[in-house]
Design a protein around this motif. Structure first.
Motif, mmCIF file in Angstrom:
data_model
loop_
_atom_site.group_PDB
_atom_site.id
_atom_site.type_symbol
_atom_site.label_atom_id
_atom_site.label_comp_id
_atom_site.label_asym_id
_atom_site.label_seq_id
_atom_site.Cartn_x
_atom_site.Cartn_y
_atom_site.Cartn_z
ATOM 1 N N ILE A 46 -13.618 2.946 -0.677
ATOM 2 C CA ILE A 46 -13.550 1.561 -0.127
ATOM 3 C C ILE A 46 -12.936 0.795 -0.919
ATOM 4 C CG2 ILE A 46 -14.514 -0.202 0.902
ATOM 5 C CD1 ILE A 46 -16.617 1.917 2.164
ATOM 6 N N CYS A 47 -13.243 0.498 -2.332
ATOM 7 C CA CYS A 47 -12.905 -0.624 -3.031
ATOM 8 C C CYS A 47 -11.422 -0.264 -3.428
ATOM 9 C CB CYS A 47 -13.917 -0.586 -4.628
ATOM 10 S SG CYS A 47 -15.348 -1.126 -3.927
ATOM 11 N N ARG A 48 -11.166 1.091 -3.755
ATOM 12 C CA ARG A 48 -9.741 1.343 -4.065
ATOM 13 C C ARG A 48 -8.690 1.157 -3.128
ATOM 14 N NH1 ARG A 48 -7.811 6.947 -7.034
ATOM 15 N NH2 ARG A 48 -5.688 6.761 -6.876
ATOM 16 N N VAL A 49 -9.152 1.251 -1.874
ATOM 17 C CA VAL A 49 -8.297 0.963 -0.693
ATOM 18 C C VAL A 49 -8.031 -0.531 -0.443
ATOM 19 C CG1 VAL A 49 -8.102 0.960 1.717
ATOM 20 C CG2 VAL A 49 -8.862 3.123 0.515
ATOM 21 N N GLU A 50 -9.218 -1.374 -0.977
ATOM 22 C CA GLU A 50 -8.788 -2.698 -0.549
ATOM 23 C C GLU A 50 -8.182 -3.318 -1.937
ATOM 24 O OE1 GLU A 50 -12.769 -4.266 -0.162
ATOM 25 O OE2 GLU A 50 -13.071 -3.686 1.777
ATOM 26 N N HIS A 51 -8.247 -2.559 -3.073
ATOM 27 C CA HIS A 51 -7.700 -3.191 -4.279
ATOM 28 C C HIS A 51 -6.580 -2.040 -4.980
ATOM 29 C CE1 HIS A 51 -10.265 -6.749 -4.126
ATOM 30 N NE2 HIS A 51 -11.249 -5.847 -3.899
ATOM 31 N N PRO A 52 -5.850 -1.508 -4.358
ATOM 32 C CA PRO A 52 -5.065 -0.460 -4.938
ATOM 33 C C PRO A 52 -4.373 -0.687 -6.276
ATOM 34 C CG PRO A 52 -3.885 -1.334 -3.157
ATOM 35 C CD PRO A 52 -5.330 -1.924 -3.040
ATOM 36 N N GLU A 53 -3.753 -1.770 -6.423
ATOM 37 C CA GLU A 53 -2.959 -2.393 -7.500
ATOM 38 C C GLU A 53 -3.822 -2.540 -8.787
ATOM 39 O OE1 GLU A 53 -0.365 -5.552 -6.912
ATOM 40 O OE2 GLU A 53 0.720 -4.488 -5.286
ATOM 41 N N ALA A 54 -4.911 -3.334 -8.591
ATOM 42 C CA ALA A 54 -5.923 -3.612 -9.661
ATOM 43 C C ALA A 54 -6.616 -2.041 -9.974
ATOM 44 C CB ALA A 54 -7.167 -4.430 -8.860
ATOM 45 N N PHE A 55 -6.998 -1.169 -9.053
ATOM 46 C CA PHE A 55 -7.403 -0.098 -9.585
ATOM 47 C C PHE A 55 -6.436 0.769 -10.213
ATOM 48 C CE2 PHE A 55 -11.026 -1.033 -7.533
ATOM 49 C CZ PHE A 55 -11.971 0.159 -7.348
ATOM 50 N N ALA A 56 -5.059 0.816 -9.930
ATOM 51 C CA ALA A 56 -4.139 1.484 -10.715
ATOM 52 C C ALA A 56 -3.708 0.696 -12.067
ATOM 53 C CB ALA A 56 -2.661 1.252 -10.108
ATOM 54 N N ALA A 57 -4.102 -0.599 -12.085
ATOM 55 C CA ALA A 57 -3.981 -1.420 -13.703
ATOM 56 C C ALA A 57 -5.172 -0.982 -14.416
ATOM 57 C CB ALA A 57 -3.687 -2.845 -13.182
ATOM 58 N N ALA A 58 -6.320 -0.910 -13.724
ATOM 59 C CA ALA A 58 -7.542 -0.549 -14.543
ATOM 60 C C ALA A 58 -7.403 0.956 -14.928
ATOM 61 C CB ALA A 58 -8.789 -0.764 -13.634
ATOM 62 N N GLY A 59 -7.026 1.860 -14.042
ATOM 63 C CA GLY A 59 -6.961 3.139 -14.489
ATOM 64 C C GLY A 59 -6.111 3.575 -15.879
ATOM 65 N N ILE A 207 -11.087 8.512 -11.958
ATOM 66 C CA ILE A 207 -11.090 7.398 -13.100
ATOM 67 C C ILE A 207 -10.004 7.417 -14.132
ATOM 68 C CG2 ILE A 207 -12.292 7.159 -15.193
ATOM 69 C CD1 ILE A 207 -14.852 8.199 -13.981
ATOM 70 N N TYR A 208 -9.281 8.602 -14.417
ATOM 71 C CA TYR A 208 -8.385 8.420 -15.474
ATOM 72 C C TYR A 208 -6.735 8.657 -14.841
ATOM 73 C CZ TYR A 208 -12.131 9.345 -18.432
ATOM 74 O OH TYR A 208 -13.248 9.289 -19.240
ATOM 75 N N PRO A 210 -5.495 7.017 -11.605
ATOM 76 C CA PRO A 210 -4.877 5.955 -11.121
ATOM 77 C C PRO A 210 -3.632 5.395 -11.718
ATOM 78 C CG PRO A 210 -7.287 6.008 -10.728
ATOM 79 C CD PRO A 210 -6.919 7.130 -11.681
ATOM 80 N N GLY A 211 -2.653 4.871 -11.279
ATOM 81 C CA GLY A 211 -1.747 4.275 -12.001
ATOM 82 C C GLY A 211 -0.690 5.108 -12.961
ATOM 83 N N ARG A 212 -1.299 6.298 -12.930
ATOM 84 C CA ARG A 212 -0.506 7.253 -14.005
ATOM 85 C C ARG A 212 0.239 8.267 -13.149
ATOM 86 N NH1 ARG A 212 -5.188 6.999 -17.481
ATOM 87 N NH2 ARG A 212 -4.709 5.925 -19.360
ATOM 88 N N ALA A 213 0.275 8.397 -11.765
ATOM 89 C CA ALA A 213 1.005 9.179 -11.061
ATOM 90 C C ALA A 213 2.494 9.154 -10.947
ATOM 91 C CB ALA A 213 0.272 9.655 -9.771
ATOM 92 N N SER A 214 2.694 7.797 -10.645
ATOM 93 C CA SER A 214 4.079 7.451 -10.558
ATOM 94 C C SER A 214 4.802 7.286 -11.993
ATOM 95 C CB SER A 214 3.988 6.322 -9.790
ATOM 96 O OG SER A 214 3.569 5.071 -10.865
#
Length: 214
Positions: A46-59, A207-208, A210-214
């Motif tokens: 739920i949190c990732r859906v609401e904050h996708p860019e922040a989760f990618a940056a944190a990941g 955890i590891y 997000p943000g690295r797939a692209s």
């Protein structure tokens, strides 16, 4: 005293019934643990859906090398735990193999915890603990790391409990206080250990990666 009598616990009068009850009990426990971790994963989703860019940056700030090495360690530990369970079916004939596999399993678990400790220290040094001095500007990034510390901390506690259980089995088998073949304590411990490993396999990409797939 026979081997079965040494394993028999109150209120059971029959070893086979005690063994089935132990297996049923651990499956009920594992079911409750699945619900617990499932709730955490649902919160994460739920949190990732609401904050996708922040989760990618944190990941992207997580250390993927620590996570990958620890994943390999746990997968290897599961292999040795499975080998111990299989070897135990032959009883005392493969006693040394069972003891060796249990010892390696416990040592791999210890290696995971030690490596996780180094990773935690790095996270603290990089100010990736939610709070006033948090390093990332995105508000959602604090949610990511709040969940990161929660789920990995709970997992580490479960793994530490598993290490104690495996070490106890090793010591009891080494002193010949328990029989190896058809031992319910070994079967229950193996199921618990595999659950802990499966949970980590699910946590690793969340955890590891997000943000690295692209």
């Amino acid at each position: 005293m026979s081997d079965e009598s040494a394993l028999l616990r109150e209120p059971w009068v029959d070893f086979d019934r005690q063994r089935e009850a132990a297996k049923f009990g651990i499956w009920v426990f594992l079911g409750s643990e699945t619900l617990f971790f499932g709730a955490l994963l649902l919160t994460y989703t739920i949190c990732r859906v609401e904050h996708p860019e922040a989760f990618a940056a944190a990941g992207r700030e997580t250390n993927i090398w620590y996570g990958t090495i620890n994943t390999a360690i746990l997968l290897t530990s599961s292999l040795f735990m499975a080998m111990a369970s299989q070897a135990a079916e032959s009883g005392a004939r493969l006693r040394r193999l069972v003891l060796g596999c249990l010892l390696i399993t416990a040592m791999l678990g210890l290696a995971f915890v030690i490596l996780k400790g180094f990773e935690y220290k790095e996270d603290i040094d990089k100010h990736l603990v939610p709070g006033a001095s948090f390093a990332l500007p995105q508000a959602g990034a604090q949610l990511f790391y709040g969940l990161y510390w929660l789920v990995t901390g709970v997992h580490a506690i479960h793994l530490s409990i598993g290490m104690v259980l495996v070490s106890r089995l090793f010591w009891m088998f080494y002193q010949r206080k328990l029989r190896i073949r058809e031992n319910p304590e070994l079967e229950v411990t193996a199921l618990y250990w595999h659950l802990v490993d499966i949970v980590w396999i699910i946590l690793y990409p969340l955890i590891y990666l997000p943000g690295r797939a692209s």
